[in-house]
Design an enzyme around this catalytic site. Structure first.
Site, mmCIF file in Angstrom:
data_model
loop_
_atom_site.group_PDB
_atom_site.id
_atom_site.type_symbol
_atom_site.label_atom_id
_atom_site.label_comp_id
_atom_site.label_asym_id
_atom_site.label_seq_id
_atom_site.Cartn_x
_atom_site.Cartn_y
_atom_site.Cartn_z
ATOM 1 N N GLY A 64 6.138 -3.254 4.241
ATOM 2 C CA GLY A 64 5.364 -3.881 3.378
ATOM 3 C C GLY A 64 3.806 -1.876 3.429
ATOM 4 O O GLY A 64 4.532 -0.706 3.376
ATOM 5 N N ASN A 65 2.576 -1.464 3.522
ATOM 6 C CA ASN A 65 1.907 -0.407 3.074
ATOM 7 C C ASN A 65 0.165 -1.023 3.885
ATOM 8 O O ASN A 65 0.522 -2.035 4.694
ATOM 9 C CB ASN A 65 1.558 -0.020 1.525
ATOM 10 C CG ASN A 65 1.307 -0.863 1.551
ATOM 11 O OD1 ASN A 65 -0.189 -1.605 0.920
ATOM 12 N ND2 ASN A 65 1.776 -2.115 0.249
ATOM 13 N N ARG A 66 -0.407 0.360 4.409
ATOM 14 C CA ARG A 66 -1.458 0.583 4.935
ATOM 15 C C ARG A 66 -2.399 -0.273 4.322
ATOM 16 O O ARG A 66 -3.492 0.382 5.304
ATOM 17 C CB ARG A 66 -1.812 2.045 5.329
ATOM 18 C CG ARG A 66 -0.468 2.602 6.179
ATOM 19 C CD ARG A 66 -0.911 3.910 6.625
ATOM 20 N NE ARG A 66 0.368 4.893 7.242
ATOM 21 C CZ ARG A 66 0.861 5.011 8.287
ATOM 22 N NH1 ARG A 66 -0.004 4.265 9.064
ATOM 23 N NH2 ARG A 66 1.684 5.059 9.363
ATOM 24 N N SER A 67 -2.551 -0.808 3.403
ATOM 25 C CA SER A 67 -3.618 -1.388 2.616
ATOM 26 C C SER A 67 -4.096 -2.370 2.875
ATOM 27 O O SER A 67 -3.853 -3.163 4.194
ATOM 28 C CB SER A 67 -3.303 -1.522 1.357
ATOM 29 O OG SER A 67 -4.542 -2.927 0.835
ATOM 30 N N ALA A 78 -2.496 -2.741 -3.329
ATOM 31 C CA ALA A 78 -1.036 -2.024 -3.232
ATOM 32 C C ALA A 78 -0.008 -2.861 -3.194
ATOM 33 O O ALA A 78 0.581 -3.515 -2.309
ATOM 34 C CB ALA A 78 -1.323 -0.718 -2.237
#
Ligand code: C5P
Length: 413
Positions: A213-216, A280
């Protein structure tokens, strides 16, 4: 909560009728005032038995109206002046009795008189015992009121004053507030416009319990959807998993992966006017999805990655067909060479507007409530915005979107 642009100089008349849910309206009043609205509270006599007028007066800093003809002013007949100046009227709680009076056009107290004289939209939040709500008389009154263009919010299922569980609980003040916001914005500058917003960080699973995943956090995209809704747009929010709830009146399409987001966007954009691509989106996904959870003793198993579709690029490639929104906005989250990279993307993705975002700063970008962005137009010219709340950034972006649409209208595009 801070001020909300939509409520600036807005006159809200809040009619409170006599139900125990009147205590919840204290919170609603406070929200409206904090948002910047000018709030006039009118209470029926029964309502004053549940909550004292002084409570509302302290919050609104305005006199609370409880009696007919108490508002006589020099130049205007008081009993209709509030209705005439109201941009919106909310009746909460709306008891069965008050609903019946409103349905039949009675004007035997200040609340019903004001409702009759009101020129703005009216939002009703019914609250009563289940039997009263389900009674054919109440249902017929509700149907009549709806037919005449009044908006009804709730009631909800839940614990009632009697202690029983059932349908009849007044909608929460949050929800009434949001419905009021939606109603106020209906005739805004984006009225009739189909707006698609994407938000959040996609999740790319490689086994049933794990993902890349990512931090968005989705905050920027959700704020954009809310502001576009405030301006009257018909908004669809296609979002990856987040802790946020979409605003009232916004159609929500939850997705998990970039592939699902791609399908949802493609499905929507041929009928949309504006696409705001704030999500994102993961550029890669694991090539394989293990059916079972990968075991610890399988070691540091290498996860092979394959490219995800670039959704915006695909939209850009549609330019020559009719199936492209009139206006496409992209977002560039960068940790280095912000403007240079953003300009390249703007050109490659043939955007109308690029929002460039340095996500290396602690007070800007992912997961925080503030953002510092630079807007790039089609020529690549930069307008840097100061550090602002994400809501205010959303307001500024939508201001530009509205201006570009107007320009395109003039040019017949
Ligand atoms: O080139 P880059 O991925 O950084 O461009 C960012 C913009 O492209 C964002 O608006 C993002 O939502 C969009 N994007 C996309 N599909 C991808 C990756 C990014 O639409 N696979």
């Amino acid at each position: 909560m801070t001020e909300i642009r939509l409520f600036k100089n807005i006159n809200v008349v809040l009619g409170v009728s006599g139900g125990i849910a009147a205590y919840k309206v204290v919170d609603l009043t406070s929200r409206l005032v904090k948002a910047g609205a000018i709030v006039d509270v009118i209470m029926t006599e029964a309502a004053t038995k549940f909550v004292g007028p002084i409570t509302f007066q302290a919050l609104t800093h305005r006199p609370v109206v409880t009696e007919m003809f108490s508002l006589l002013q020099e130049t205007e007949i008081g009993h209709v002046s509030l209705g005439k100046q109201a941009d919106i009227m909310i009746v909460a709680p709306a008891t069965a009795n008050t609903l019946a009076k409103l349905a039949h056009g009675l004007s035997d107290n200040m609340l019903t008189t004001t409702a009759l004289a009101c020129r703005g939209p009216i939002l009703l939040a019914p609250a009563m015992e289940t039997g009263m709500w389900k009674n054919p008389a109440t249902q017929a009154n509700i149907a009549l009121l709806q037919e005449r263009g009044m908006h009804i919010i709730g009631p909800e299922e839940g614990r009632l004053a009697s202690g029983a569980d059932g349908l009849g609980r007044m909608a929460e003040s949050d929800e009434i507030f949001e419905a009021c916001r939606w109603l106020l914005g209906r005739n805004g500058t984006l009225a009739g416009c189909q707006v698609v917003v994407t938000a959040g960080g996609t999740r790319e699973p490689f086994d049933p319990v794990r993902f890349i995943g990512n931090r968005s956090s989705g905050k920027m995209g959700f704020a954009l959807a809310t502001v576009a809704r405030d301006r009257g747009g018909d908004v669809t929010l296609i979002h990856a998993p987040t802790a946020l709830s979409p605003a009232y009146g916004v159609q929500s399409i939850p997705v998990e992966t970039a592939l699902r987001m791609h399908d949802a966007v493609m499905d929507k954009i041929s009928t949309s006017d504006v696409l705001l691509m704030a999500a994102a989106v993961a550029d890669y996904r694991p090539a394989l999805l293990a059916e079972q959870k990968i075991k610890k003793n399988e070691g540091s198993r290498f996860v092979e990655l394959v490219r995800n579709p670039d959704i915006l690029q695909e939209v850009a490639n549609r330019r020559e067909t009719d199936n492209r929104p009139r206006l496409v906005v992209g977002f560039a989250a960068e940790t280095e060479d912000l403007l240079e990279n953003a300009r390249k993307k703007l050109a490659r993705k043939r955007l109308d507007l690029m929002v460039a975002n340095d996500v290396s700063a602690t007070d800007s970008g992912f997961a925080v409530d503030t953002n510092k962005v630079t807007l790039l137009d089609t020529k690549g010219e930069a307008t840097p915005l100061p550090l602002l709340s994400k809501n205010e950034v959303a307001e500024r972006i939508i201001d530009v979107v509205v201006a570009i649409l107007k320009k395109k209208d003039k040019m017949g595009k």
